[in-house]
Enzyme design. Structure first.
Site, PDB file in Angstrom:
ATOM      1  N   GLY A  15       0.778  -1.235   0.000  1.00 41.75           N
ATOM      2  CA  GLY A  15       0.000   0.000   0.000  1.00 41.75           C
ATOM      3  C   GLY A  15       0.806   1.279   0.000  1.00 41.75           C
ATOM      4  O   GLY A  15       0.331   2.314   0.490  1.00 41.75           O
ATOM      5  N   SER A  16       2.009   1.257  -0.575  1.00 37.88           N
ATOM      6  CA  SER A  16       2.775   2.512  -0.573  1.00 37.88           C
ATOM      7  C   SER A  16       2.164   3.529  -1.550  1.00 37.88           C
ATOM      8  O   SER A  16       2.171   4.732  -1.279  1.00 37.88           O
ATOM      9  CB  SER A  16       4.250   2.259  -0.880  1.00 37.88           C
ATOM     10  OG  SER A  16       4.447   1.885  -2.213  1.00 37.88           O
ATOM     11  N   ARG A  94      -5.545  -8.142  -9.037  1.00 37.82           N
ATOM     12  CA  ARG A  94      -6.664  -8.982  -9.464  1.00 37.82           C
ATOM     13  C   ARG A  94      -7.240  -8.399 -10.747  1.00 37.82           C
ATOM     14  O   ARG A  94      -7.326  -7.179 -10.896  1.00 37.82           O
ATOM     15  CB  ARG A  94      -7.724  -8.967  -8.368  1.00 37.82           C
ATOM     16  CG  ARG A  94      -8.762 -10.048  -8.488  1.00 37.82           C
ATOM     17  CD  ARG A  94      -9.495 -10.219  -7.192  1.00 37.82           C
ATOM     18  NE  ARG A  94      -8.670 -10.898  -6.189  1.00 37.82           N
ATOM     19  CZ  ARG A  94      -8.593 -12.215  -6.045  1.00 37.82           C
ATOM     20  NH1 ARG A  94      -9.289 -13.001  -6.826  1.00 37.82           N
ATOM     21  NH2 ARG A  94      -7.823 -12.755  -5.128  1.00 37.82           N
ATOM     22  N   HIS A 112       0.674   1.504 -13.151  1.00 37.84           N
ATOM     23  CA  HIS A 112       1.453   0.369 -13.665  1.00 37.84           C
ATOM     24  C   HIS A 112       2.938   0.756 -13.739  1.00 37.84           C
ATOM     25  O   HIS A 112       3.272   1.842 -14.230  1.00 37.84           O
ATOM     26  CB  HIS A 112       0.947  -0.026 -15.066  1.00 37.84           C
ATOM     27  CG  HIS A 112       1.660  -1.220 -15.612  1.00 37.84           C
ATOM     28  ND1 HIS A 112       1.349  -2.498 -15.217  1.00 37.84           N
ATOM     29  CD2 HIS A 112       2.693  -1.322 -16.485  1.00 37.84           C
ATOM     30  CE1 HIS A 112       2.160  -3.343 -15.845  1.00 37.84           C
ATOM     31  NE2 HIS A 112       2.986  -2.664 -16.612  1.00 37.84           N
ATOM     32  N   ASP A 148      -3.984  -3.599 -18.946  1.00 40.94           N
ATOM     33  CA  ASP A 148      -2.994  -2.514 -19.065  1.00 40.94           C
ATOM     34  C   ASP A 148      -3.051  -1.809 -20.428  1.00 40.94           C
ATOM     35  O   ASP A 148      -2.007  -1.401 -20.959  1.00 40.94           O
ATOM     36  CB  ASP A 148      -1.578  -3.054 -18.810  1.00 40.94           C
ATOM     37  CG  ASP A 148      -1.415  -3.592 -17.395  1.00 40.94           C
ATOM     38  OD1 ASP A 148      -2.104  -3.096 -16.495  1.00 40.94           O
ATOM     39  OD2 ASP A 148      -0.602  -4.505 -17.194  1.00 40.94           O
ATOM     40  N   GLU A 177       6.086   6.265  -9.295  1.00 45.57           N
ATOM     41  CA  GLU A 177       4.653   5.944  -9.159  1.00 45.57           C
ATOM     42  C   GLU A 177       4.026   6.852  -8.104  1.00 45.57           C
ATOM     43  O   GLU A 177       2.921   7.373  -8.299  1.00 45.57           O
ATOM     44  CB  GLU A 177       4.478   4.489  -8.727  1.00 45.57           C
ATOM     45  CG  GLU A 177       4.838   3.477  -9.780  1.00 45.57           C
ATOM     46  CD  GLU A 177       4.685   2.048  -9.255  1.00 45.57           C
ATOM     47  OE1 GLU A 177       3.599   1.695  -8.770  1.00 45.57           O
ATOM     48  OE2 GLU A 177       5.654   1.282  -9.341  1.00 45.57           O
TER      49      GLU A 177
HETATM   50  C1  GRF Z   1       3.557  -1.182  -7.473  1.00 47.81           C
HETATM   51  O1  GRF Z   1       4.770  -1.243  -8.155  1.00 47.81           O
HETATM   52  C2  GRF Z   1       2.432  -1.213  -8.474  1.00 47.81           C
HETATM   53  O2  GRF Z   1       2.648  -0.499  -9.617  1.00 47.81           O
HETATM   54  C3  GRF Z   1       2.395  -2.671  -8.779  1.00 47.81           C
HETATM   55  O3  GRF Z   1       2.568  -3.302  -7.529  1.00 47.81           O
HETATM   56  C4  GRF Z   1       3.286  -2.437  -6.674  1.00 47.81           C
HETATM   57  C5  GRF Z   1       2.453  -2.181  -5.454  1.00 47.81           C
HETATM   58  O4  GRF Z   1       3.110  -1.443  -4.501  1.00 47.81           O
HETATM   59  N1  GRF Z   1       1.212  -3.021  -9.487  1.00 47.81           N
HETATM   60  P1  GRF Z   1       2.332  -0.775  -3.279  1.00 47.81           P
HETATM   61  O5  GRF Z   1       1.411  -1.843  -2.694  1.00 47.81           O
HETATM   62  O6  GRF Z   1       1.600   0.406  -3.783  1.00 47.81           O
HETATM   63  O7  GRF Z   1       3.412  -0.424  -2.311  1.00 47.81           O
END
Ligand code: GRF
Length: 178
Positions: A15-16, A94, A112, A148, A177
């Site tokens: 969940g970052s 999912r 992504h 995607d 991200e």
């Molecule tokens: C991120 O790299 C996201 O793009 C990918 O999985 C990772 C999840 O990271 N789909 P977080 O749970 O948001 O830390």
């Protein structure tokens, strides 16, 4: 100030990205607020973090092939109940079926970790390195039934460094991200 959009964040793990969305929403001029965090894993570490930050969390049981339809119905009811405007998939691992997506068309986005349309799906960093790319990055795109492949809303480039591994590249892309 105009009313803020009501955002739900769906996660599966750490969940970052969700945390980055919550912290950004605290700026006075942020156009959205995170009204709900949920997902497909009631033990996802990110849920505890959201709760600690005072964001409403709903822990839905992990769907199985048998309970999948029920799960999706519950999720939809929850999103309606909270009058959610926009869904963000932030590390939500999912595939969402077409009939669910059609009800949220244009209002569901995914983060992504590649410069789409390059390297869709899983193991993106490995694919990027195997293709000897000099640049990778992060993409926010609309979610459509094809994986995607929805319209790209924003991208950030990240340089691939000599000696990068999938792990070191993933770490820097994750910053982009956020
Ligand atoms: C991120 O790299 C996201 O793009 C990918 O999985 C990772 C999840 O990271 N789909 P977080 O749970 O948001 O830390």
């Amino acid at each position: 100030m105009p009313e803020r959009s009501r955002v739900a964040v769906l996660i599966s793990g750490r969940g970052s990205n969700m945390a980055a969305l919550i912290y950004a929403s605290r700026a006075d001029d942020c156009p959205y607020e995170v009204r709900l965090v949920t997902g497909d894993n009631p033990d996802a570490p990110g849920l505890g973090l959201a709760k600690a930050e005072g964001v409403p969390v709903v822990r839905l049981a992990t769907p199985t092939p048998k309970t999948k339809d029920h799960y999706l119905r519950d999720l939809h009811v929850l999103l309606e109940k909270e009058a959610i405007d926009l869904i963000t998939l932030a590390g939500f691992m999912r595939i969402i079926p077409e009939d669910f997506l059609s009800r949220w068309e244009g209002r569901i986005v995914n983060i992504h970790p590649s410069l789409l349309p390059k390297h869709k799906g899983l193991r993106t960093h490995e694919a990027c390195l195997a293709a000897d790319e000099k640049v990778s990055g992060a993409t926010v795109h609309l979610v459509t039934p094809e994986l995607d492949s929805g319209d790209i809303l924003a991208q950030v480039e990240v340089a691939v460094l000599p000696g990068d591994t999938a792990e070191t590249l993933a770490e820097r892309v994750l910053i982009a991200e956020h």
